[in-house]
Design an enzyme around this catalytic site. Sequence first.
Site, short mmCIF file in Angstrom:
data_model
loop_
_atom_site.label_atom_id
_atom_site.label_comp_id
_atom_site.label_asym_id
_atom_site.label_seq_id
_atom_site.Cartn_x
_atom_site.Cartn_y
_atom_site.Cartn_z
N ASP A 1 -15.07 7.23 -3.47
CA ASP A 1 -16.50 7.17 -3.80
C ASP A 1 -17.38 7.15 -2.56
O ASP A 1 -18.50 7.67 -2.59
CB ASP A 1 -16.77 5.96 -4.69
CG ASP A 1 -16.30 6.19 -6.11
OD1 ASP A 1 -16.88 7.05 -6.79
OD2 ASP A 1 -15.34 5.53 -6.55
N HIS B 1 -4.03 8.87 -11.39
CA HIS B 1 -5.23 9.71 -11.36
C HIS B 1 -4.87 11.12 -11.76
O HIS B 1 -3.79 11.61 -11.45
CB HIS B 1 -5.85 9.68 -9.96
CG HIS B 1 -6.50 8.37 -9.65
ND1 HIS B 1 -7.52 7.85 -10.40
CD2 HIS B 1 -6.27 7.46 -8.68
CE1 HIS B 1 -7.89 6.70 -9.90
NE2 HIS B 1 -7.14 6.43 -8.86
N GLU C 1 -16.45 0.24 -2.20
CA GLU C 1 -16.18 1.67 -2.30
C GLU C 1 -17.36 2.59 -1.99
O GLU C 1 -17.16 3.71 -1.53
CB GLU C 1 -15.61 2.02 -3.68
CG GLU C 1 -16.31 1.38 -4.85
CD GLU C 1 -15.50 1.50 -6.14
OE1 GLU C 1 -14.73 2.45 -6.27
OE2 GLU C 1 -15.65 0.63 -7.01
N ARG D 1 -16.51 11.53 -11.60
CA ARG D 1 -15.59 10.77 -10.75
C ARG D 1 -15.26 11.61 -9.52
O ARG D 1 -15.36 12.82 -9.51
CB ARG D 1 -14.32 10.44 -11.53
CG ARG D 1 -14.56 9.52 -12.70
CD ARG D 1 -13.27 9.08 -13.34
NE ARG D 1 -13.54 8.19 -14.46
CZ ARG D 1 -13.83 6.91 -14.34
NH1 ARG D 1 -13.87 6.35 -13.15
NH2 ARG D 1 -14.07 6.17 -15.39
#
Length: 883
Positions: free
Chosen positions: A541, A137, A504, A711
């Site tokens: 999330d 990430h 999520e 995101r």
Amino acid sequence: MEHYEALRANVRKLGNLLGDVIRQDLGEELFHQVEHIRTLSKAARAGDKDANQQLEATLNDLSDDELMGVARSFNHFLTLANTAEQYHNISRAANQAIDKPDPFEDMLERFEQQEISKDKIADAISQLSVELVLTAHPTETSRRTMINKYVEVADCLELLEQADLPRRQRQKTENRLASLIHQAWSSREIRTQRPTPVDEAKSGFAVVESSLWDAVPDYLEQLDDLLQSKLDMSLPIDARPVKFASWMGGDRDGNPFVTAAVTREVLYLARWKAADLYIADLDVLASELSMRACNDKVRELVVDSNEPYREIVKDLRDRMKATRAALFRALNGSFSKLKQPGLIHTKTDLLTPLQLCYDSLVECGMDTIANDRLLRTIRRVHCFGIHLTRLDIRQDGERHAEVFSELTRYLGLGDYMQWSEEDKQSFLLQELNSKRPLIPSNWQPSDDVQEVLDTCAVIADTDPDTLGTYIISMASNPSDVLSVHLLLKEAGISYAMPVAPLFETLDDLDGAVDCMERLFSVDWYRGYINGKQEVMIGYSDSAKDAGVLAAAWAQYSAQEALVALAEQKDIAITLFHGRGGTIGRGGGPAHQAILSQPPGSLRGGLRVTEQGEMIRFKFGLSDLAVRSLAIYTSAVLEGILTPPPVPQDSWREVMNGLAEESCQAYRSIIRGEKDFVPYFRAATPEQELGKLPLGSRPAKRKPGGGVESLRAIPWIFAWSQNRLVLPAWLGAGQALASALTSGKAELIEEMFSTWPFFRTRMLMLEMVFMKSDSSLSAYYDKVLVPEELQPLGVKLRSQLASDIDTVLSITHDEGLMEREQWSRESIKLRATYMEPLHRLQAELLKRNRACEGDEECEAAQKHLELALMITITGIAAGMRNSG
């Protein structure tokens, strides 16, 4: 304190060396300007209003070129301070001053006090399983070239700590330190292009090579010594309480650059790098294993040799060299070379000859030789295999549904995506039980569908030991899991690859147990998984969707229900935690986080992501990695043998209310405040972050979308840059304050003192508040935010101050993190260099935005953007868990 002074001395040493380089490169005048800004920043932080005004005026007067030089200076100061602190965590000075205990030794002493039997401890250790999943990430902002230099800086600090270091050696080390700092200054701090998924994978391999390759056998040796001394038991030779997987090159969810071809290339690269590392090991063993005595098995294999072990190892080394060469050719398109006989294709190919040598040496009374470097290599094989890290595959569940939708339309069966869940399951199970292929050989699917099929073909063509889990994002129904199993069957897979649904969002977490219960009720599925199931819990999330407190309770509740369901169905469940580095994405100190999990949730082992820059901070130095591995495994053992209490019904009632109210408070701002989106984009570098070449994955799921399409990582990254760190606290304090004033204060006191889950949440909020900085947030607003939007910033900072008071009233701390003196000192140490970087960033954002649409300003804008990127990099490093 004495050990803080040792850290400060190292920071001063590195800072002085950097100062010499700045003087030499930028001139005496700019060096003094940098020092002046640092002095003013320190005074401004202490409340000196005159210094604050002078600082603002000084920054305004800097030319664009000067801004670049100053930004670079503070970025390097901060990075060197971080390096000194990272080394200090494992230094002699710190360990002697605070008598830092070994995590395992500390845990065993607690077990002894609680009268837990040695047999129970030994049984738990034999089943211990921790898998750390390295992910790419985009929070690691430093280039690999720079990271390598900072690792060597830490090595120099370690040498210089030796009081008896000879004078010539000390001078040589000082000179090397100066050279490394000059090298770092003279190199690009940041990437000029986004890394590809293959570049990201190479970064992961570099962590294994530079640190974990030595750390794993070191950790196992230390654990074995401790077990022998404390429990009179030895660690089995094949023990691998810790193993590693990776998402780098396998995570295709929302990343169009991760293709089947990329996944295959990363798999080959991993094997190539592993072969390279093992060849170095085998070179050493071939040099050392010159003994003559051997057992009958070795003698049968090497009949006439006077040096049987050396001959076996040399043969193995030659095979490994041939394997490396074949992999190199495969990476250049010559795949057929991998089929040639004699190559190392499995872990068994490598392990069998080594184990044969080991057993023979022990049998012939040469235990000390067997348990030296040979054992280290064998333990590496058990941990890293022939592939370094197992590769997970992740894909959005909708992509699998699209395959069947396109296929069923082609076959004249209707549109799969329009079917009910029952009809989807019926179709999938019928095909899973069928012996004929489903996909026609002459079918020409769309490019997106073909890509999914090609990925499954790569999986089917790969050694199962090399692959980890297939993770399905946005899973909510049994058909999401069954569809993947059918796709893999059609690709010709010969084994039951673990397939894990990822729950999520808040709704997904709430529906997780229902989904899994329906899946477990499918007879075919129950038989196929052979009593084992992995489920992934998403932290990022859910927190972005509902706020940290509501998300944390949903995650806890989902885990608790899944563990109970698995127990009822007699299924061994492994929970895979998709944690980020930040509190807002489920991060935080590993020991606290693990021990705050629901009771029983660790029995199936622990699988957890290690993300972005946190990989370097936990595992970047070998000794630091050894300690991090010990912290993880000791916490898991403690969670198994002394699980936390089952929450009382009254606690659950309080948490349900807190979750609901905190979610409403969070969403009332994020979704309900009309000025929120324009304020967010003005007060943070969110728009500019898209230009920073961090990770290979796009910052947004949908290029044209708003905040909702961001995101979770850039969402939190942006707020950490202006130090409001909004997503990590918003909503929580309001809900807690409401509960305290509505007669629940006594219950909350009880929850904090006796329930690790709740206690950890409160202490994590303290850490977030310690890293926030209202004065800096207000400065960004003053410089960047239109006047009509500024009231929202005032409102949010007022809420932050109120929330800090609320949490301190629960933790009974006078100040934030007062029980974590080392963490407080760490944050304060970095603040000296971060304050100027933040103020520089605000000035650069102002100038950069003023250039937008001005053609005459285009050349200057590129220069400003580069300087801005440097401040973003520096602040990310200073915040540590930035995204």
